[in-house]
Design an enzyme around this catalytic site. Structure first.
Site, mmCIF file in Angstrom:
data_model
loop_
_atom_site.group_PDB
_atom_site.id
_atom_site.type_symbol
_atom_site.label_atom_id
_atom_site.label_comp_id
_atom_site.label_asym_id
_atom_site.label_seq_id
_atom_site.Cartn_x
_atom_site.Cartn_y
_atom_site.Cartn_z
ATOM 1 N N GLY A 38 0.834 -1.211 0.000
ATOM 2 C CA GLY A 38 0.000 0.000 0.000
ATOM 3 C C GLY A 38 0.865 1.257 0.000
ATOM 4 N N HIS A 39 1.817 1.289 0.946
ATOM 5 C CA HIS A 39 2.737 2.431 1.004
ATOM 6 C C HIS A 39 3.550 2.534 -0.296
ATOM 7 C CE1 HIS A 39 2.554 1.254 5.426
ATOM 8 N NE2 HIS A 39 2.139 2.503 5.463
ATOM 9 N N GLY A 149 -3.273 7.481 1.054
ATOM 10 C CA GLY A 149 -4.085 6.352 0.635
ATOM 11 C C GLY A 149 -5.555 6.538 0.982
ATOM 12 N N GLU A 150 -6.411 6.048 0.095
ATOM 13 C CA GLU A 150 -7.855 6.042 0.393
ATOM 14 C C GLU A 150 -8.183 5.047 1.502
ATOM 15 O OE1 GLU A 150 -9.902 5.301 -3.263
ATOM 16 O OE2 GLU A 150 -9.754 7.399 -3.897
ATOM 17 N N LYS A 151 -7.248 4.147 1.796
ATOM 18 C CA LYS A 151 -7.425 3.223 2.922
ATOM 19 C C LYS A 151 -7.842 3.987 4.182
ATOM 20 C CE LYS A 151 -6.598 0.005 6.066
ATOM 21 N NZ LYS A 151 -5.651 0.501 7.010
ATOM 22 N N GLN A 155 -8.948 10.389 6.970
ATOM 23 C CA GLN A 155 -7.684 11.123 7.085
ATOM 24 C C GLN A 155 -7.402 11.917 5.804
ATOM 25 O OE1 GLN A 155 -3.853 9.558 8.823
ATOM 26 N NE2 GLN A 155 -3.483 9.022 6.696
ATOM 27 N N ILE A 178 -4.779 -0.680 -1.587
ATOM 28 C CA ILE A 178 -4.178 -1.930 -2.075
ATOM 29 C C ILE A 178 -4.564 -3.052 -1.099
ATOM 30 C CG2 ILE A 178 -2.008 -3.067 -2.720
ATOM 31 C CD1 ILE A 178 -2.672 -0.632 -4.459
ATOM 32 N N SER A 188 -0.262 -1.860 8.211
ATOM 33 C CA SER A 188 0.864 -2.226 9.085
ATOM 34 C C SER A 188 0.331 -3.030 10.268
ATOM 35 C CB SER A 188 1.565 -0.969 9.588
ATOM 36 O OG SER A 188 1.928 -0.159 8.497
#
Ligand code: AMP
Length: 280
Positions: A38-39, A149-151, A155, A178, A188
């Site tokens: 993702g990162h 990220g849209e995750k 935020q 992702i 994480s």
């Protein structure tokens, strides 16, 4: 080549001053480390768009409302640097707490409204911590573009708001979530899941996908929430902090689908808090 690691603000500024002088654009990817795909997708997006890319790694104490969570947060700096190698990041900025919060530090940034609900309601102080550190990282790196990220969708909206409100000359770019092959959103915190919990964790995304399909078919939240909650609990999730349909821009609560609606969830699996969101 492993990118140089800079730990001091003065050193960071010396490097970025040279880039600026040469007329190069700078992209920043703020992270708390324990990097995963993702990162890395954010770093790749930055690599494509910008002349220079800085990945920051700072486990920001101010955004942890729970001391155990801060203590247990995974720290894997060497691995992180290695993972960034193939992307060709220019600099990894790993400030010590004194570079971000020097003695006497007394400022808190609060974004009102957007932070009242979802993670803002269940993690008091969390978004003040985010909203305080993010402008510092923007100003310290003097980046032109920032990748989030849209995750962590709430935020992302908070960061967009504060950058606009504070006239920070940076463009905030949102990147898609992702996922693992089984649908679990990469995080994480997934490192903290036991083997057993890891097997059940994808149920959250699975249920949300089914909810999305039902909502697209015209169902109302009131008609599907009980069954969805039961399925998530049956997978071993204990507390569900929220499972809600909201507007993707102002995050207001919605009874049924409309353009830009998103489903948001946060739930606890064996002591680990997982969050996810998907567009409806
Ligand atoms: P964190 O290290 O958790 O603070 O995350 C740093 C950045 O990576 C944030 O912008 C996150 O939204 C983003 N991020 C985390 N997980 C994912 C993921 N699965 N897909 C895309 N971006 C992510």
């Amino acid at each position: 080549m492993i990118a140089p690691i800079e730990r001091q603000l003065a050193g960071l500024r010396a490097v970025t001053a040279g880039w600026r002088k040469a007329g190069q654009t700078i992209g920043v990817v703020p992270t708390m480390g324990a990097l995963h795909q993702g990162h890395l997708s954010l770093a790749r997006a930055a690599r494509e768009k910008c002349d220079r890319v800085i990945v920051t790694i700072f486990v920001n104490p101010k955004q942890f409302n729970n001391p155990d969570d801060l203590e247990n947060y995974p720290r894997t700096e060497e691995d992180d640097a290695r993972k960034l190698e193939s992307i060709g990041v220019d600099l990894i900025y790993v400030p010590g707490p004194d570079q971000i919060y020097p003695d006497g530090f007394a400022t808190t940034v609060t974004v009102a409204g957007l932070t009242d609900m979802l993670c803002g309601a269940t993690r008091p102080g969390h978004f003040d911590g985010v909203a305080t550190v993010v402008p510092k990282l923007f100003l310290q790196t003097s980046a032109d573009y920032a990748f989030f990220g849209e995750k962590d969708y709430q935020q992302l909206q908070v960061v967009r708001r504060l950058a606009a409100d504070l006239d920070i000359p940076i463009e905030v770019i949102g990147c898609p979530t992702i996922r693992e092959e089984d649908g679990l959103a990469m995080s994480s915190r997934n490192l903290l899941l036991s083997d057993r919990s890891r097997i059940h964790a994808p149920v959250l995304a699975e249920v949300m996908t089914d909810m999305r399909d039902a909502l697209r078919g015209g169902a109302a939240m009131t008609g599907i929430i009980a069954d969805a909650t039961a399925r998530i609990q049956a997978a071993g999730f204990t507390d569900i902090d929220y499972l809600e349909l909201r507007d993707g821009t102002d995050l207001s609560l919605l009874p049924h689908a409309k353009p830009d609606a998103r489903l948001f969830a946060a739930a606890w699996l064996a002591g680990v808090r997982l969050i996810d969101n998907i567009a409806v």
